[in-house]
Design a protein around this motif. Structure first.
Motif, PDB file in Angstrom:
ATOM      1  N   PHE A  50      31.613  48.050  40.362  1.00  0.00           N
ATOM      2  CA  PHE A  50      31.200  46.708  39.930  1.00  0.00           C
ATOM      3  C   PHE A  50      30.188  46.121  40.915  1.00  0.00           C
ATOM      4  CE2 PHE A  50      35.196  46.143  37.282  1.00  0.00           C
ATOM      5  CZ  PHE A  50      34.523  45.914  36.088  1.00  0.00           C
ATOM      6  N   ALA A  51      30.510  46.203  42.195  1.00  0.00           N
ATOM      7  CA  ALA A  51      29.630  45.643  43.224  1.00  0.00           C
ATOM      8  C   ALA A  51      28.303  46.391  43.271  1.00  0.00           C
ATOM      9  CB  ALA A  51      30.319  45.694  44.580  1.00  0.00           C
ATOM     10  N   LYS A  52      28.378  47.726  43.184  1.00  0.00           N
ATOM     11  CA  LYS A  52      27.168  48.551  43.257  1.00  0.00           C
ATOM     12  C   LYS A  52      26.228  48.262  42.096  1.00  0.00           C
ATOM     13  CE  LYS A  52      25.670  53.405  43.298  1.00  0.00           C
ATOM     14  NZ  LYS A  52      26.135  54.821  43.231  1.00  0.00           N
ATOM     15  N   THR A  53      26.762  48.175  40.888  1.00  0.00           N
ATOM     16  CA  THR A  53      25.932  47.983  39.700  1.00  0.00           C
ATOM     17  C   THR A  53      25.358  46.568  39.606  1.00  0.00           C
ATOM     18  OG1 THR A  53      27.213  49.645  38.489  1.00  0.00           O
ATOM     19  CG2 THR A  53      25.890  48.122  37.171  1.00  0.00           C
ATOM     20  N   THR A  54      26.171  45.567  39.960  1.00  0.00           N
ATOM     21  CA  THR A  54      25.703  44.179  39.847  1.00  0.00           C
ATOM     22  C   THR A  54      24.853  43.753  41.039  1.00  0.00           C
ATOM     23  OG1 THR A  54      27.696  43.305  40.942  1.00  0.00           O
ATOM     24  CG2 THR A  54      27.746  43.516  38.523  1.00  0.00           C
ATOM     25  N   GLY A  55      25.046  44.407  42.182  1.00  0.00           N
ATOM     26  CA  GLY A  55      24.320  44.011  43.384  1.00  0.00           C
ATOM     27  C   GLY A  55      24.906  42.781  44.050  1.00  0.00           C
ATOM     28  N   TYR A  56      26.097  42.390  43.635  1.00  0.00           N
ATOM     29  CA  TYR A  56      26.759  41.217  44.197  1.00  0.00           C
ATOM     30  C   TYR A  56      27.862  41.618  45.182  1.00  0.00           C
ATOM     31  CZ  TYR A  56      24.772  37.649  41.085  1.00  0.00           C
ATOM     32  OH  TYR A  56      23.924  36.776  40.441  1.00  0.00           O
ATOM     33  N   GLN A  57      28.135  40.744  46.127  1.00  0.00           N
ATOM     34  CA  GLN A  57      29.282  40.907  47.002  1.00  0.00           C
ATOM     35  C   GLN A  57      30.473  40.297  46.267  1.00  0.00           C
ATOM     36  OE1 GLN A  57      28.764  39.519  51.048  1.00  0.00           O
ATOM     37  NE2 GLN A  57      30.965  39.245  51.322  1.00  0.00           N
ATOM     38  N   ILE A  58      31.396  41.140  45.814  1.00  0.00           N
ATOM     39  CA  ILE A  58      32.501  40.666  44.980  1.00  0.00           C
ATOM     40  C   ILE A  58      33.816  40.673  45.764  1.00  0.00           C
ATOM     41  CG2 ILE A  58      33.748  40.950  42.819  1.00  0.00           C
ATOM     42  CD1 ILE A  58      31.401  42.531  41.734  1.00  0.00           C
ATOM     43  N   ASP A  59      34.461  39.531  45.790  1.00  0.00           N
ATOM     44  CA  ASP A  59      35.780  39.398  46.396  1.00  0.00           C
ATOM     45  C   ASP A  59      36.807  39.481  45.269  1.00  0.00           C
ATOM     46  OD1 ASP A  59      38.105  38.724  47.696  1.00  0.00           O
ATOM     47  OD2 ASP A  59      37.462  36.712  48.316  1.00  0.00           O
ATOM     48  N   PHE A  60      37.416  40.659  45.090  1.00  0.00           N
ATOM     49  CA  PHE A  60      38.419  40.835  44.042  1.00  0.00           C
ATOM     50  C   PHE A  60      39.782  40.381  44.549  1.00  0.00           C
ATOM     51  CE2 PHE A  60      35.325  43.950  42.374  1.00  0.00           C
ATOM     52  CZ  PHE A  60      35.317  43.571  41.041  1.00  0.00           C
ATOM     53  N   ARG A  61      40.444  39.534  43.764  1.00  0.00           N
ATOM     54  CA  ARG A  61      41.765  39.025  44.142  1.00  0.00           C
ATOM     55  C   ARG A  61      42.769  39.309  43.024  1.00  0.00           C
ATOM     56  NH1 ARG A  61      40.084  33.110  46.752  1.00  0.00           N
ATOM     57  NH2 ARG A  61      38.458  33.941  48.159  1.00  0.00           N
ATOM     58  N   LYS A  62      43.901  39.877  43.402  1.00  0.00           N
ATOM     59  CA  LYS A  62      44.924  40.249  42.411  1.00  0.00           C
ATOM     60  C   LYS A  62      45.896  39.095  42.181  1.00  0.00           C
ATOM     61  CE  LYS A  62      47.944  43.562  43.373  1.00  0.00           C
ATOM     62  NZ  LYS A  62      48.451  44.938  43.551  1.00  0.00           N
ATOM     63  N   PHE A  63      46.201  38.826  40.914  1.00  0.00           N
ATOM     64  CA  PHE A  63      47.123  37.761  40.522  1.00  0.00           C
ATOM     65  C   PHE A  63      48.246  38.336  39.662  1.00  0.00           C
ATOM     66  CE2 PHE A  63      43.184  35.629  41.513  1.00  0.00           C
ATOM     67  CZ  PHE A  63      43.570  34.425  42.102  1.00  0.00           C
ATOM     68  N   ASN A  64      49.379  37.635  39.634  1.00  0.00           N
ATOM     69  CA  ASN A  64      50.533  38.108  38.866  1.00  0.00           C
ATOM     70  C   ASN A  64      50.475  37.744  37.387  1.00  0.00           C
ATOM     71  OD1 ASN A  64      51.961  39.376  40.976  1.00  0.00           O
ATOM     72  ND2 ASN A  64      52.735  37.406  41.696  1.00  0.00           N
ATOM     73  N   SER A  65      49.655  36.745  37.035  1.00  0.00           N
ATOM     74  CA  SER A  65      49.587  36.329  35.628  1.00  0.00           C
ATOM     75  C   SER A  65      48.267  35.636  35.338  1.00  0.00           C
ATOM     76  CB  SER A  65      50.739  35.372  35.300  1.00  0.00           C
ATOM     77  OG  SER A  65      50.528  34.107  35.919  1.00  0.00           O
ATOM     78  N   GLY A  66      47.980  35.509  34.039  1.00  0.00           N
ATOM     79  CA  GLY A  66      46.775  34.811  33.618  1.00  0.00           C
ATOM     80  C   GLY A  66      46.828  33.335  33.978  1.00  0.00           C
ATOM     81  N   ALA A  67      48.033  32.752  33.948  1.00  0.00           N
ATOM     82  CA  ALA A  67      48.176  31.345  34.319  1.00  0.00           C
ATOM     83  C   ALA A  67      47.755  31.128  35.769  1.00  0.00           C
ATOM     84  CB  ALA A  67      49.627  30.898  34.114  1.00  0.00           C
ATOM     85  N   ASP A  68      48.085  32.094  36.631  1.00  0.00           N
ATOM     86  CA  ASP A  68      47.676  31.999  38.037  1.00  0.00           C
ATOM     87  C   ASP A  68      46.163  32.126  38.178  1.00  0.00           C
ATOM     88  OD1 ASP A  68      50.312  31.748  38.788  1.00  0.00           O
ATOM     89  OD2 ASP A  68      50.571  33.874  39.272  1.00  0.00           O
ATOM     90  N   VAL A  69      45.560  33.007  37.379  1.00  0.00           N
ATOM     91  CA  VAL A  69      44.101  33.173  37.402  1.00  0.00           C
ATOM     92  C   VAL A  69      43.430  31.876  36.965  1.00  0.00           C
ATOM     93  CG1 VAL A  69      42.125  34.393  36.427  1.00  0.00           C
ATOM     94  CG2 VAL A  69      44.196  35.659  36.986  1.00  0.00           C
ATOM     95  N   VAL A  70      43.937  31.278  35.876  1.00  0.00           N
ATOM     96  CA  VAL A  70      43.368  30.028  35.360  1.00  0.00           C
ATOM     97  C   VAL A  70      43.483  28.916  36.409  1.00  0.00           C
ATOM     98  CG1 VAL A  70      43.757  28.165  33.701  1.00  0.00           C
ATOM     99  CG2 VAL A  70      43.643  30.520  32.907  1.00  0.00           C
ATOM    100  N   ALA A  71      44.613  28.851  37.087  1.00  0.00           N
ATOM    101  CA  ALA A  71      44.801  27.828  38.127  1.00  0.00           C
ATOM    102  C   ALA A  71      43.772  28.001  39.237  1.00  0.00           C
ATOM    103  CB  ALA A  71      46.213  27.906  38.691  1.00  0.00           C
ATOM    104  N   ALA A  72      43.493  29.253  39.595  1.00  0.00           N
ATOM    105  CA  ALA A  72      42.504  29.532  40.642  1.00  0.00           C
ATOM    106  C   ALA A  72      41.089  29.173  40.180  1.00  0.00           C
ATOM    107  CB  ALA A  72      42.568  31.004  41.045  1.00  0.00           C
ATOM    108  N   ILE A  73      40.807  29.402  38.898  1.00  0.00           N
ATOM    109  CA  ILE A  73      39.507  29.016  38.339  1.00  0.00           C
ATOM    110  C   ILE A  73      39.371  27.490  38.347  1.00  0.00           C
ATOM    111  CG2 ILE A  73      38.126  28.931  36.224  1.00  0.00           C
ATOM    112  CD1 ILE A  73      39.150  31.733  35.558  1.00  0.00           C
ATOM    113  N   ALA A  74      40.436  26.805  37.942  1.00  0.00           N
ATOM    114  CA  ALA A  74      40.424  25.344  37.889  1.00  0.00           C
ATOM    115  C   ALA A  74      40.221  24.731  39.275  1.00  0.00           C
ATOM    116  CB  ALA A  74      41.714  24.827  37.270  1.00  0.00           C
ATOM    117  N   SER A  75      40.738  25.395  40.306  1.00  0.00           N
ATOM    118  CA  SER A  75      40.614  24.884  41.669  1.00  0.00           C
ATOM    119  C   SER A  75      39.246  25.163  42.277  1.00  0.00           C
ATOM    120  CB  SER A  75      41.693  25.505  42.569  1.00  0.00           C
ATOM    121  OG  SER A  75      41.418  26.881  42.813  1.00  0.00           O
TER     122      SER A  75
END
Length: 333
Positions: A50-75
């Motif tokens: 993903f990082a190689k193809t996009t050329g971006y520095q990507i910080d991948f973070r693992k979450f236990n649920s979609g609700a947790d992902v949404v909360a992180a997006i909202a913040s």
């Protein structure tokens, strides 16, 4: 003095150039939230594609649920994330500025209600009086509630616990609950002492379809369209590989070894999980059936129907008149 003046000018130029490069580098950083689902594209997280193809520095973070992902997006902590249709719908209903740009999978056998051996549940007719669990505001939670309603029951008849997947596994193994609607790796764990009663696909056919998707904040999507196009292209590359080269995704393959290292479990667990996926080809995704069509898009309709059900169940307080602005096929065109 004549000697120092050119040096000063050169130094100022160097500082300006460094500042420009620093700004460019900062602009090409993104935080991406993912979950433990077995997806072909997760290999691209593990191997850096993903990082190689996009050329971006990507910080991948693992979450236990979609609700947790949404909360992180909202913040504001996460700009791109992988979520299920229920937390996606709940977020859109609250007016969160997000857009789904790639459909990861649709209702299949990768999510299911597993009932514990000895629970006394042999069919959906045996759910009354039982204790079941699902991750909060997840697609599984939504489908579990829809399944109960389809049997003419309510949460007064069936105890539904909304708890994170690790807690579901622990409660199930202790015998505190009779079953759980889960995805991998919890799905594999629960099946060791139980059996699948219904799958996500079964519940979809009863009128409650779900999907999982990659979403981005509207601001990020507007400012970084090329990133999303390249990111989607990587997902598509691995999805096509999985569809056309099954040998490359077997229990002894390098791909499933990468998945196990990233997501947990064994390569065999990951290979089994992949077989349960229901992927949608890129060409179909841009059609009106899914991401295309604006107001008529299938995803927008599912989001609205899911939101209406969640409001009826008092899980959210409002439903948007339209969900078209929360869906975009642009990254796939």
């Amino acid at each position: 003095m004549k000697f120092w003046k050119p040096l000063a000018i050169a130094a100022a130029g160097t500082l300006a150039l460094a500042s420009a490069f620093s700004a460019l580098a900062a602009d090409k950083k993104v935080v991406v939230g993912y979950q433990t689902d077995a997806l072909p594209s997760a290999v691209a997280i593990a191997n850096g594609d993903f990082a190689k193809t996009t050329g971006y520095q990507i910080d991948f973070r693992k979450f236990n649920s979609g609700a947790d992902v949404v909360a992180a997006i909202a913040s504001g902590d996460v700009q791109v994330g992988y979520v299920g249709s229920s937390p996606y719908a709940a977020a859109a209903s609250r007016g969160l500025d997000i857009q789904g740009f790639y459909l990861a999978s649709i209702s299949g056998t990768d999510e299911a209600l597993v009932v514990r051996n000895g629970s006394g549940i042999k069919s959906v007719n045996d759910l009354k009086g039982k204790r079941l669990a699902a991750a909060p505001v997840s697609t599984d939670h939504y489908q579990l509630l829809a399944l109960i309603k389809s049997q003419g029951l309510t949460e007064k008849d069936v105890t539904v616990l909304a708890i994170p997947q690790p807690e579901i596994v622990a409660a199930y193994n202790r015998g505190d609950i009779d079953g759980g609607f889960v995805w991998d790796p919890a799905l594999t764990e629960l099946k060791k002492n139980g059996a699948v009663l219904v799958t996500s696909k079964d519940v979809a056919e009863k009128g409650a379809p779900t999907f999982s998707a990659w979403v981005a904040t509207g601001k990020f999507a507007k400012e970084h369209p090329e990133f999303l196009k390249n990111y989607a292209a990587v997902i598509d590359k691995y999805s096509q590989s999985f569809a056309t080269d099954k040998a490359a995704w077997g229990p002894d393959s390098e791909n499933t070894k990468q998945l196990a290292k990233l997501l947990g479990g064994t390569p065999a667990d990951q290979a089994a999980g992949l077989k349960n996926l229901n992927l949608v080809p890129r060409g179909e995704q841009v059609s009106e059936a899914w991401l295309g069509g604006g107001e008529k898009s299938g995803v927008a309709k599912i989001l609205k129907e899911t939101s209406a059900f969640l409001k009826e169940q008092k899980k959210i307080s409002q439903v948007q008149g339209s969900y078209a602005k929360y869906v975009t096929p642009t990254a796939l065109k």
